[in-house]
Design a protein around this motif. Sequence first.
Motif, mmCIF file in Angstrom:
data_model
loop_
_atom_site.group_PDB
_atom_site.id
_atom_site.type_symbol
_atom_site.label_atom_id
_atom_site.label_comp_id
_atom_site.label_asym_id
_atom_site.label_seq_id
_atom_site.Cartn_x
_atom_site.Cartn_y
_atom_site.Cartn_z
ATOM 1 N N GLY A 1 45.518 50.280 43.903
ATOM 2 C CA GLY A 1 44.576 49.475 44.907
ATOM 3 C C GLY A 1 45.243 49.351 46.417
ATOM 4 O O GLY A 1 44.448 49.242 47.432
ATOM 5 N N ARG B 1 40.994 35.733 45.230
ATOM 6 C CA ARG B 1 41.578 36.875 45.878
ATOM 7 C C ARG B 1 41.048 38.291 45.244
ATOM 8 O O ARG B 1 40.730 39.386 46.132
ATOM 9 C CB ARG B 1 43.251 37.036 45.378
ATOM 10 N N ARG B 2 40.490 38.235 44.076
ATOM 11 C CA ARG B 2 39.796 39.625 43.548
ATOM 12 C C ARG B 2 38.279 39.399 43.928
ATOM 13 O O ARG B 2 37.359 40.391 43.689
ATOM 14 C CB ARG B 2 39.987 39.532 42.014
ATOM 15 N N ASP B 3 37.762 38.403 44.613
ATOM 16 C CA ASP B 3 36.424 38.270 45.164
ATOM 17 C C ASP B 3 36.147 39.500 46.164
ATOM 18 O O ASP B 3 36.959 39.821 47.058
ATOM 19 C CB ASP B 3 36.242 36.841 45.627
ATOM 20 N N THR B 4 34.946 40.019 45.866
ATOM 21 C CA THR B 4 34.587 40.902 46.861
ATOM 22 C C THR B 4 34.433 40.430 48.186
ATOM 23 O O THR B 4 34.635 41.269 49.523
ATOM 24 C CB THR B 4 33.309 41.779 46.705
ATOM 25 N N PHE C 1 49.607 44.339 43.735
ATOM 26 C CA PHE C 1 48.478 44.765 43.522
ATOM 27 C C PHE C 1 48.415 45.166 41.921
ATOM 28 O O PHE C 1 47.475 45.324 41.481
ATOM 29 C CB PHE C 1 48.320 46.057 44.318
ATOM 30 N N LEU D 1 46.980 42.343 40.424
ATOM 31 C CA LEU D 1 45.665 42.274 40.719
ATOM 32 C C LEU D 1 44.681 43.024 39.913
ATOM 33 O O LEU D 1 43.530 42.947 39.504
ATOM 34 C CB LEU D 1 45.214 42.554 42.283
ATOM 35 N N GLY D 2 45.393 44.072 39.123
ATOM 36 C CA GLY D 2 44.638 45.216 38.334
ATOM 37 C C GLY D 2 45.252 46.566 38.314
ATOM 38 O O GLY D 2 45.101 47.161 37.454
ATOM 39 N N MET E 1 44.660 33.473 43.788
ATOM 40 C CA MET E 1 43.927 34.160 42.732
ATOM 41 C C MET E 1 42.755 33.797 42.314
ATOM 42 O O MET E 1 41.599 34.333 42.208
ATOM 43 C CB MET E 1 44.845 34.299 41.474
ATOM 44 N N GLU F 1 43.425 49.528 50.343
ATOM 45 C CA GLU F 1 42.988 48.367 50.793
ATOM 46 C C GLU F 1 42.425 48.355 52.256
ATOM 47 O O GLU F 1 41.499 47.575 52.738
ATOM 48 C CB GLU F 1 44.299 47.290 50.770
ATOM 49 N N LYS G 1 38.853 49.037 52.434
ATOM 50 C CA LYS G 1 37.787 47.860 52.240
ATOM 51 C C LYS G 1 37.577 46.860 53.506
ATOM 52 O O LYS G 1 36.695 46.248 53.621
ATOM 53 C CB LYS G 1 38.508 46.924 50.986
#
Length: 411
Positions: A374, A252-255, A366, A369-370, A297, A378, A381
């Motif tokens: 974010g 999920r955090r992959d660009t 979110f 996620l960090g 994730m 979203e 992105k």
Amino acid sequence: MVKFNRFTLNNGLRVLVHEDNTTPMAVVNILYDVGSRDENPEQTGFAHLFEHLMFGGSVNVPNYDEPLQRVGGENNAFTSNDITNYYITLPSSNLETAFWLESDRMLNLAFNEKSLETQRNVVIEEFKQRYLNQPYGDVWLKLRPMVYKKHPYQWDTIGKSIEHIEEAKMEDVKAFFKKHYNPQNAIMVVGGDVKVEDIKQLAEKWFGPIPAGEKYNRNLQQEDEQHEERRQTVTAKVPLNDVYIAFQMGGRRDTSFYATELLSDILSRGNSSRLYKSLVKEKQMFSEVHAYMTGSMDKGMFVCEGKPLEGVSTQQAEAAIWEELEIIKTETIPADELTKVKNKTESTMIFSEMALLDKVMNLAYFELLGDADGLNYEIDKFLAVTAQQIKGKANKLFRKDNSSTLIYLAE
């Protein structure tokens, strides 16, 4: 923009507050950073069993639903491979009820054999009804172990087998609770007709005294890249043949997550999507066909699935899906098609920011996620994804040696 404030209690509980005085309601959402990926491979289904146990009453509250119903509140929860999420919606004037209910079960769940037995039976029944006695119900029980050889995504949230739930012992259940259900492993988001200062006081009062617990450091075996084609054919009591092709994708955090999500929309969102237009409408080979992803994730799954019509063999069906995937790998997506799926994504996201419960849940996710902020970036992105990136992603994903194909043959 979804505005919020955040603070952290001394015991590590992260609290986010979203003030929205356009509603008389409030939502309290608690996300625990624990899912089925955190289970012992010999004791699966625990995270989901817990979701049920959390409603079995706590030390001071024998019946969780009763006090809530008295103040016009409702609640629910869900478990995934990554998280367990609990939420309460109630009139904001009765907000404190939600605080004492949630804090009481975080502090001290009532572990008694009767509650364990009751919830165990509920889960076993669910396992049978939804997974074993339903057509295609066991698809994830079959597909996951094909895609994952090391990572605990090998099993579904319901667990590997009914035996694991049947044999769940009280001491194991208590240990699981102690390890994962503590303040520093939780994120609480409160939204609606509330004030930050009031929430600070309520959080300190009800959650402040709860011991932080030991910090759980996740150290999972990560999945190797797949470089071999995997296949399985099963004959089952299903109404129609069914073809599943799963591909290993990033987490999920992959660009590349955004390009992958749009790729699934191009293939399968609505009646103008490629798989539907080509395989259902024009070629009339399938009764239905879908492409979707798990959005996990850690490494996820991108799945293409379709039920071929009678007279179409599963081999022909599989070849037809691959043909569509090859087109998306070789031809660049026209600008208007890409704009259309981006617009759909944007409107879905804007719509999901209108409902208070969705907003609050998204903030919690979110933050996990960090950074909860974010959520506000979203859409950008997705809008920034180019046709080239989608084509590149398709080439990386849709390889025979990155595929796990499961064929259901109707008896």
